[in-house]
Write a protein that holds these residues in place. Structure first.
Motif, short mmCIF file in Angstrom:
data_model
loop_
_atom_site.label_atom_id
_atom_site.label_comp_id
_atom_site.label_asym_id
_atom_site.label_seq_id
_atom_site.Cartn_x
_atom_site.Cartn_y
_atom_site.Cartn_z
N ILE A 183 0.84 -1.20 0.00
CA ILE A 183 0.00 0.00 0.00
C ILE A 183 0.87 1.25 0.00
O ILE A 183 0.60 2.21 -0.74
N ILE A 184 1.94 1.24 0.78
CA ILE A 184 2.86 2.39 0.80
C ILE A 184 3.47 2.58 -0.60
O ILE A 184 3.54 3.69 -1.11
N THR A 185 3.90 1.49 -1.20
CA THR A 185 4.46 1.55 -2.55
C THR A 185 3.41 2.05 -3.54
O THR A 185 3.70 2.91 -4.38
N LEU A 186 2.21 1.52 -3.44
CA LEU A 186 1.12 1.92 -4.32
C LEU A 186 0.82 3.41 -4.20
O LEU A 186 0.70 4.11 -5.20
N ILE A 187 0.75 3.91 -2.98
CA ILE A 187 0.47 5.33 -2.75
C ILE A 187 1.57 6.20 -3.36
O ILE A 187 1.28 7.21 -4.02
N ALA A 188 2.82 5.80 -3.17
CA ALA A 188 3.93 6.57 -3.74
C ALA A 188 3.90 6.56 -5.26
O ALA A 188 4.11 7.60 -5.90
N GLU A 189 3.61 5.40 -5.85
CA GLU A 189 3.56 5.30 -7.30
C GLU A 189 2.38 6.07 -7.88
O GLU A 189 2.50 6.69 -8.94
N ILE A 190 1.24 6.05 -7.21
CA ILE A 190 0.08 6.84 -7.67
C ILE A 190 0.43 8.32 -7.66
O ILE A 190 0.12 9.05 -8.59
N ASP A 191 1.11 8.76 -6.62
CA ASP A 191 1.52 10.16 -6.52
C ASP A 191 2.51 10.50 -7.63
O ASP A 191 2.35 11.51 -8.33
N ASP A 192 3.53 9.65 -7.82
CA ASP A 192 4.57 9.91 -8.81
C ASP A 192 4.07 9.83 -10.25
O ASP A 192 4.39 10.68 -11.07
N ARG A 193 3.30 8.79 -10.55
CA ARG A 193 2.95 8.51 -11.94
C ARG A 193 1.60 9.06 -12.38
O ARG A 193 1.39 9.30 -13.57
N ILE A 194 0.70 9.25 -11.42
CA ILE A 194 -0.63 9.77 -11.78
C ILE A 194 -0.81 11.19 -11.27
O ILE A 194 -1.61 11.94 -11.80
N GLY A 195 -0.04 11.57 -10.26
CA GLY A 195 -0.12 12.92 -9.73
C GLY A 195 -1.25 13.13 -8.74
O GLY A 195 -1.70 14.25 -8.54
N VAL A 196 -1.69 12.05 -8.11
CA VAL A 196 -2.76 12.13 -7.11
C VAL A 196 -2.18 11.74 -5.76
O VAL A 196 -1.62 10.65 -5.60
N THR A 197 -2.31 12.64 -4.79
CA THR A 197 -1.85 12.37 -3.44
C THR A 197 -3.01 11.81 -2.63
O THR A 197 -4.10 12.37 -2.61
N ILE A 198 -2.74 10.70 -1.96
CA ILE A 198 -3.77 10.06 -1.13
C ILE A 198 -3.52 10.46 0.32
O ILE A 198 -2.50 10.09 0.90
N PRO A 199 -4.46 11.21 0.92
CA PRO A 199 -4.28 11.65 2.30
C PRO A 199 -4.48 10.50 3.30
O PRO A 199 -5.12 9.48 2.99
N ALA A 200 -3.93 10.68 4.49
CA ALA A 200 -3.96 9.64 5.52
C ALA A 200 -5.38 9.19 5.87
O ALA A 200 -5.61 8.01 6.13
N ASP A 201 -6.35 10.10 5.85
CA ASP A 201 -7.70 9.72 6.24
C ASP A 201 -8.38 8.82 5.20
O ASP A 201 -9.44 8.25 5.47
N GLU A 202 -7.75 8.65 4.03
CA GLU A 202 -8.29 7.76 3.00
C GLU A 202 -7.65 6.37 3.06
O GLU A 202 -7.99 5.49 2.28
N LEU A 203 -6.71 6.18 3.99
CA LEU A 203 -6.01 4.90 4.09
C LEU A 203 -6.83 3.91 4.92
O LEU A 203 -6.47 3.55 6.04
N VAL A 204 -7.93 3.48 4.34
CA VAL A 204 -8.81 2.49 4.97
C VAL A 204 -8.93 1.29 4.04
O VAL A 204 -8.84 1.45 2.81
N PRO A 205 -9.11 0.10 4.59
CA PRO A 205 -9.13 -1.11 3.75
C PRO A 205 -10.13 -1.05 2.60
O PRO A 205 -9.85 -1.55 1.50
N GLU A 206 -11.28 -0.44 2.81
CA GLU A 206 -12.30 -0.39 1.76
C GLU A 206 -11.78 0.29 0.49
O GLU A 206 -12.23 -0.02 -0.61
N ASN A 207 -10.87 1.23 0.64
CA ASN A 207 -10.34 1.96 -0.51
C ASN A 207 -9.28 1.17 -1.29
O ASN A 207 -8.87 1.59 -2.37
N PHE A 208 -8.82 0.04 -0.73
CA PHE A 208 -7.72 -0.70 -1.35
C PHE A 208 -8.03 -2.18 -1.54
O PHE A 208 -7.15 -2.96 -1.86
N ASN A 209 -9.28 -2.58 -1.35
CA ASN A 209 -9.62 -4.00 -1.41
C ASN A 209 -9.79 -4.52 -2.83
O ASN A 209 -9.82 -5.74 -3.03
N SER A 210 -9.89 -3.63 -3.81
CA SER A 210 -10.03 -4.08 -5.20
C SER A 210 -9.49 -2.99 -6.14
O SER A 210 -9.35 -1.84 -5.75
N TYR A 211 -9.24 -3.42 -7.36
CA TYR A 211 -8.82 -2.45 -8.38
C TYR A 211 -9.90 -1.39 -8.56
O TYR A 211 -9.59 -0.19 -8.67
#
Length: 76
Positions: free
Chosen positions: A34-62
């Motif tokens: 998840i940490i890797t995913l968040i960093a890559e989304i920020d780097d490659r897509i330009g979207v920063t994911i804030p800490a309050d969005e780090l819940v399992p429901e947001n990462f359970n599927s594509y």
């Protein structure tokens, strides 16, 4: 192929992200992924994911991750 799907497949290329809906629940992706995913989304897509969005429901599927990225991208 979407950039997000490319990122996920770089993490685990043996997972069918189009059908797997319990990535967190089944321990397919872990906290390091998840940490890797968040960093890559920020780097490659330009979207920063804030800490309050780090819940399992947001990462359970594509679909959930894609919806999160889209929603946060629209907030900009």
């Amino acid at each position: 192929m979407s950039v997000l799907l490319e990122i996920l497949e770089e993490l685990h290329d043996d997972v069918d992200y189009s059908t797997h809906t319990t990535l967190i629940d089944d321990n397919v992706i872990d906290s390091f992924d998840i940490i890797t995913l968040i960093a890559e989304i920020d780097d490659r897509i330009g979207v920063t994911i804030p800490a309050d969005e780090l819940v399992p429901e947001n990462f359970n599927s594509y679909a959930a991750i894609s919806a999160l990225v889209s929603r946060l991208d629209d907030d900009d």
